[in-house]
Design an enzyme around this catalytic site. Structure first.
Site, PDB file in Angstrom:
ATOM      1  N   ASP A 162       0.839  -1.210   0.000  1.00  0.00           N
ATOM      2  CA  ASP A 162       0.000   0.000   0.000  1.00  0.00           C
ATOM      3  C   ASP A 162       0.870   1.255   0.000  1.00  0.00           C
ATOM      4  O   ASP A 162       0.965   1.974   0.995  1.00  0.00           O
ATOM      5  CB  ASP A 162      -0.957  -0.032   1.189  1.00  0.00           C
ATOM      6  CG  ASP A 162      -2.096   0.979   1.049  1.00  0.00           C
ATOM      7  OD1 ASP A 162      -2.231   1.566  -0.041  1.00  0.00           O
ATOM      8  OD2 ASP A 162      -2.843   1.165   2.031  1.00  0.00           O
ATOM      9  N   GLY A 184      -9.727   9.149   6.386  1.00  0.00           N
ATOM     10  CA  GLY A 184      -9.217  10.419   5.877  1.00  0.00           C
ATOM     11  C   GLY A 184      -7.769  10.671   6.248  1.00  0.00           C
ATOM     12  O   GLY A 184      -7.125  11.555   5.692  1.00  0.00           O
ATOM     13  N   ASP A 185      -7.259   9.903   7.203  1.00  0.00           N
ATOM     14  CA  ASP A 185      -5.834   9.995   7.561  1.00  0.00           C
ATOM     15  C   ASP A 185      -4.969   9.137   6.635  1.00  0.00           C
ATOM     16  O   ASP A 185      -3.738   9.272   6.621  1.00  0.00           O
ATOM     17  CB  ASP A 185      -5.597   9.542   9.005  1.00  0.00           C
ATOM     18  CG  ASP A 185      -6.167  10.518  10.020  1.00  0.00           C
ATOM     19  OD1 ASP A 185      -6.058  11.734   9.798  1.00  0.00           O
ATOM     20  OD2 ASP A 185      -6.719  10.045  11.033  1.00  0.00           O
TER      21      ASP A 185
HETATM   22  C1  4AZ Z   1      -8.996   5.147   6.493  1.00  0.00           C
HETATM   23  O1  4AZ Z   1      -9.946   4.656   5.927  1.00  0.00           O
HETATM   24  C2  4AZ Z   1      -8.490   4.519   7.750  1.00  0.00           C
HETATM   25  N1  4AZ Z   1      -7.651   3.038  12.446  1.00  0.00           N
HETATM   26  C3  4AZ Z   1      -7.285   4.933   8.249  1.00  0.00           C
HETATM   27  C4  4AZ Z   1      -6.790   4.368   9.393  1.00  0.00           C
HETATM   28  C5  4AZ Z   1      -7.481   3.386  10.042  1.00  0.00           C
HETATM   29  C6  4AZ Z   1      -8.710   2.964   9.569  1.00  0.00           C
HETATM   30  C7  4AZ Z   1      -9.206   3.532   8.406  1.00  0.00           C
HETATM   31  C8  4AZ Z   1      -6.894   2.786  11.281  1.00  0.00           C
HETATM   32  O2  4AZ Z   1      -8.470   6.161   6.041  1.00  0.00           O
END
Ligand code: 4AZ
Length: 263
Positions: free
Chosen positions: A125, A216-217
């Site tokens: 990824d 979104g992170d």
């Molecule tokens: C996301 O979908 C996502 N808790 C990023 C981090 C995590 C879960 C989903 C981890 O961007």
């Protein structure tokens, strides 16, 4: 895409829906704790972390994070770039707030997605974007392939992003950051079974949960000792006890990234 991770585009829609629902609830119950940054952290700025980039659509609506690693190269997650084209995305630097109009908007001339990428729980990824013009911000250093000891269990790692402050919640208008300890590979395998691909992923989070990246992170940095060591990738929900966040293990991809950075 696996049921375990949250597709960023679906997450953006869910966040918008949640935001609309929240707006309707003008009086929130006082007993409900205010959502915390990322999940559980503090606000910060792109002045403090100048290499943190917003990855946006052509309308400058943020949907992922990225890390500037040279004036014209940005490391992000492959899953952020699936279905995107050079014309559909922008990289925005120097903009602490999602609703800001300041900073530098970079156009993208090339998108490299790891050729092995098929889904977040399969690994690979990682993506590298090439910008058409240089960003006037200091890039981050990233780990070399030999620095595998940076992930030693319990090492403090820093996460950054504009993602939701709770699972299914709304995004943060201001950039946020938190620290989380790295988790051993055995511990992460206990949580995620065969979805945890040890060669390609590293987990970070407190056993008790409460601090994590969220929707979104994705694509944003996991820093260890101030150096880019991971890319926010996936997890079961956000900040849940026993389910740490999962990050791309950048040492595995460092040489590939360097090839892209130098191309
Ligand atoms: C996301 O979908 C996502 N808790 C990023 C981090 C995590 C879960 C989903 C981890 O961007």
């Amino acid at each position: 895409m696996s049921g375990l991770d949250r597709a960023k585009k679906a997450a953006a829609v869910a966040a918008a829906t949640a935001a609309a629902a929240a707006t309707a609830l003008l009086t929130a119950p006082a007993a409900v704790a205010a959502p915390q940054p990322i999940v559980g952290g503090t606000t910060t700025t792109t002045t403090a972390y100048p290499f943190v980039m917003q990855i946006t659509d052509a309308s400058q609506k943020q949907f992922c994070g990225g890390t500037l690693v040279s004036p014209t190269k940005v490391v992000t997650a492959a899953h952020c770039m699936v279905g995107e084209t050079t014309g559909s995305v922008r990289v925005v630097g120097g903009r602490t707030y999602l609703n800001g109009t300041n900073g530098t908007v970079g156009r993208v001339s090339r998108i490299w997605i790891h050729p092995g990428y098929t889904g977040t729980t399969k690994g690979d990824d990682v993506a590298v974007l090439t910008l058409s013009t240089s960003m006037p911000y200091t890039p981050a250093k990233y780990v070399s392939s030999s620095q595998t000891s940076v992930y030693a269990a319990g090492t403090t790692a820093r996460i950054l992003g504009w993602g939701t402050t709770s699972s299914g919640g709304s995004s943060s208008n201001q950039l946020r950051t938190a620290t989380v300890p790295t988790v051993s590979d055995a511990g992460c395998a206990s949580s995620y079974g065969s979805d945890f691909v040890q060669s390609d992923m590293v987990c970070a989070g407190k056993t008790s949960g409460g601090v994590d990246t969220c929707q979104g992170d994705s694509g944003g940095p996991l820093l260890i000792g101030g150096v880019l060591a991971g890319i926010t990738s996936w997890g079961e929900g956000c900040a849940q006890a026993g389910y740490p966040g999962v990050y791309t293990r950048l040492t595995t991809f460092s040489d590939l990234v360097t090839t892209q950075v130098n191309s």
